[in-house]
Design a protein around this motif. Structure first.
Motif, PDB file in Angstrom:
ATOM      1  N   ALA A   1       0.827  -1.207   0.000  1.00  0.00           N
ATOM      2  CA  ALA A   1       0.000   0.000   0.000  1.00  0.00           C
ATOM      3  C   ALA A   1       0.856   1.248   0.000  1.00  0.00           C
ATOM      4  O   ALA A   1       0.605   2.200  -0.741  1.00  0.00           O
ATOM      5  N   SER A   2       1.915   1.272   0.810  1.00  0.00           N
ATOM      6  CA  SER A   2       2.767   2.453   0.853  1.00  0.00           C
ATOM      7  C   SER A   2       3.492   2.640  -0.466  1.00  0.00           C
ATOM      8  O   SER A   2       3.700   3.768  -0.924  1.00  0.00           O
ATOM      9  N   GLY A   3       3.893   1.521  -1.094  1.00  0.00           N
ATOM     10  CA  GLY A   3       4.555   1.628  -2.384  1.00  0.00           C
ATOM     11  C   GLY A   3       3.650   2.240  -3.437  1.00  0.00           C
ATOM     12  O   GLY A   3       4.069   3.100  -4.219  1.00  0.00           O
ATOM     13  N   ARG A   4       2.399   1.822  -3.470  1.00  0.00           N
ATOM     14  CA  ARG A   4       1.459   2.372  -4.446  1.00  0.00           C
ATOM     15  C   ARG A   4       1.194   3.851  -4.177  1.00  0.00           C
ATOM     16  O   ARG A   4       1.112   4.660  -5.106  1.00  0.00           O
ATOM     17  N   GLU A   5       1.082   4.200  -2.900  1.00  0.00           N
ATOM     18  CA  GLU A   5       0.774   5.589  -2.573  1.00  0.00           C
ATOM     19  C   GLU A   5       1.940   6.518  -2.896  1.00  0.00           C
ATOM     20  O   GLU A   5       1.745   7.644  -3.354  1.00  0.00           O
ATOM     21  N   VAL A   6       3.165   6.046  -2.696  1.00  0.00           N
ATOM     22  CA  VAL A   6       4.313   6.873  -3.040  1.00  0.00           C
ATOM     23  C   VAL A   6       4.444   6.986  -4.552  1.00  0.00           C
ATOM     24  O   VAL A   6       4.813   8.039  -5.079  1.00  0.00           O
TER      25      VAL A   6
END
Length: 451
Positions: free
Chosen positions: A366-371
């Motif tokens: 999730a953090s990878g997609r958001e960044v």
């Protein structure tokens, strides 16, 4: 390279070396100021020394570890990517365990290594137990090892390789079945100024901190207890470190500080002062020479690394005024070279990627997609310069008058007040690449032939 030297007859008077190394931790520990509960690891810093400005040679596993074991940069020893993807350390390279074997040490590996894809005996280990790499499962393995060597005549070097906190952060094998040390809605993000405040990021941070405090930290505490229980603590150098920065976007796989900063704690009773904090710049290219020096074995003089053991012993030491780092291959070609001083960071990107690089184990999260959504840009700059004193988050690129991550469709001018620093560090980086025969000077580095 091996030289066939005979075992050192003075070995019996030398201390043991216990090296505990984990994945993807960076400096995310309480003793480094992070908001995470790590009392056992913090106690190593209280008993020994903490290297406050410790960095790795590469923000990825195999290249960084190859530097730790050889004293050479990845582009020198050939490990410019991951060992399971074709970038293994060759048998001809002299490693820390090989050097210690020749000095009369027993050498052992418990758990994980990533310098070669298989047969870790090739690295110089006489005894290998790689049945598990989980921190808590290794507790009994480590205890058995110490118990069997409590009365040994020869000193030993044991490398204890831990998987955590590698992704995935969620660890369902926790003994009590819970995993709720940190609430995503309440967890502070002060330690992650480079990440957006979003639900997926918060969940990742909470899980990361949980696996560090509930798995990694208590396991390391048990290793030290076992060493003491078997009467070995007073005659042992105990080192805790990690390979590179956190497995978070804009950390692992990048040469920004969150990607290359590493925890490094060293305890040697009667030699290393307890509670000492050293601000000198050190790199894990220096690791092998330093460990040999601490053990009373002459460190090699023909490697890129240099011993900072005098610093740890409280002796005069002319240390580094800059460190270098690099990235070449991970799951894609991403060549970067970096020089970092106490004040400045200069980054040279040798290929143009369409967005901020996020490694394959981080991108699907999730953090990878958001960044990716936050920093989805058409082009990153060829050069980056950061004033770390004024901008520790490395957010204002002083090598360009473009905004951070803005497309550089046209040439841009550096900040005038920092132009001299830019020119100086550019020259120093190029000189280092030439002195170490960096293959990037000859053009793109091909993927290894693994057929």
């Amino acid at each position: 390279m091996t030289d066939g030297a005979a075992p050192d007859s003075a070995a019996s008077n030398r201390p043991n070396l216990v090296l505990v190394h984990c994945h993807d931790l960076g400096q995310h520990l309480g003793c480094y100021g992070a908001d995470v509960d790590t009392p056992n690891i913090d106690r190593i810093a209280a008993d020994g020394a903490r290297l406050a400005n410790s960095f790795c040679s590469a923000p990825q596993c195999s290249p960084s570890r190859s530097s730790m074991m050889t004293g050479y940069y990845p582009h020198e020893n050939g490990v410019m990517g991951l060992a399971h993807m074709g970038w293994a350390l060759g048998d001809e390279w002299e490693t820390l365990p090989k050097r210690l074997r020749k000095a009369g040490y027993e050498t052992a590996l418990l758990g994980f290594q990533h310098e070669v894809p298989d047969d870790p005996e090739r690295l110089g280990y006489e005894y290998v137990d790689s049945g598990t790499k989980r921190a808590l499962d290794l507790v009994d393995v480590v205890d058995d090892f110490f118990a069997e060597r409590a009365d040994a005549d020869e000193p030993f070097f044991v490398s204890v390789g831990i998987e955590e906190p590698h992704r995935p952060f969620r660890r369902e094998y926790l003994s009590d079945g819970t995993y709720d040390a940190y609430d995503p809605d309440e967890v502070p993000l002060d330690d992650f100024p480079y990440l957006p405040d979003a639900p997926g990021v918060r969940e990742d941070v909470a899980d990361l901190r949980s696996v560090i405090s509930e798995v990694l930290d208590p396991a390391v505490g048990r290793y030290r207890e076992s060493l003491a229980d078997h009467g070995l603590a007073e005659e042992t150098v105990f080192v805790f470190t990690t390979d590179h920065g956190l497995a978070m976007p804009r950390a692992k796989g990048t040469c920004y500080d969150p990607g290359i900063e590493t925890a490094l704690l060293v305890h040697q009773p009667g030699v290393v002062e307890g509670g000492a904090v050293h601000d000198a710049l050190v790199t894990n290219v220096d690791f092998a020479p330093t460990m040999l020096d601490l053990l009373g074995v002459d460190p090699p003089t023909d490697v890129s690394g240099e011993s900072f053991a005098p610093l740890l012993r409280g002796e005069p030491h002319d240390g580094r005024d800059r460190v270098f780092a690099e990235m070449t291959w991970h799951d894609r070609y991403n060549p970067i070279r970096v020089v970092r001083t106490e004040r400045y960071k200069y980054v040279r990107n040798f290929s143009v990627l369409p967005r901020v690089f996020v490694p394959m184990d981080v991108a699907p999260t999730a953090s990878g997609r958001e960044v990716h959504e936050e920093f989805h840009v058409p082009q990153r700059p060829t050069e980056e310069l950061y004033d770390l004193a004024a901008d520790p988050a490395e957010s204002e690129n002083l090598a360009s008058d473009k905004k951070p991550f803005e497309a550089a469709a046209e040439a841009s001018d550096p900040e005038p007040d920092h132009a001299d620093a830019l020119n100086r560090l550019r020259d120093e980086l190029e000189s280092w690449m030439e002195a170490t025969d960096d293959p990037l000077l000859d053009g793109p580095v091909p993927y290894p032939d693994v057929a």
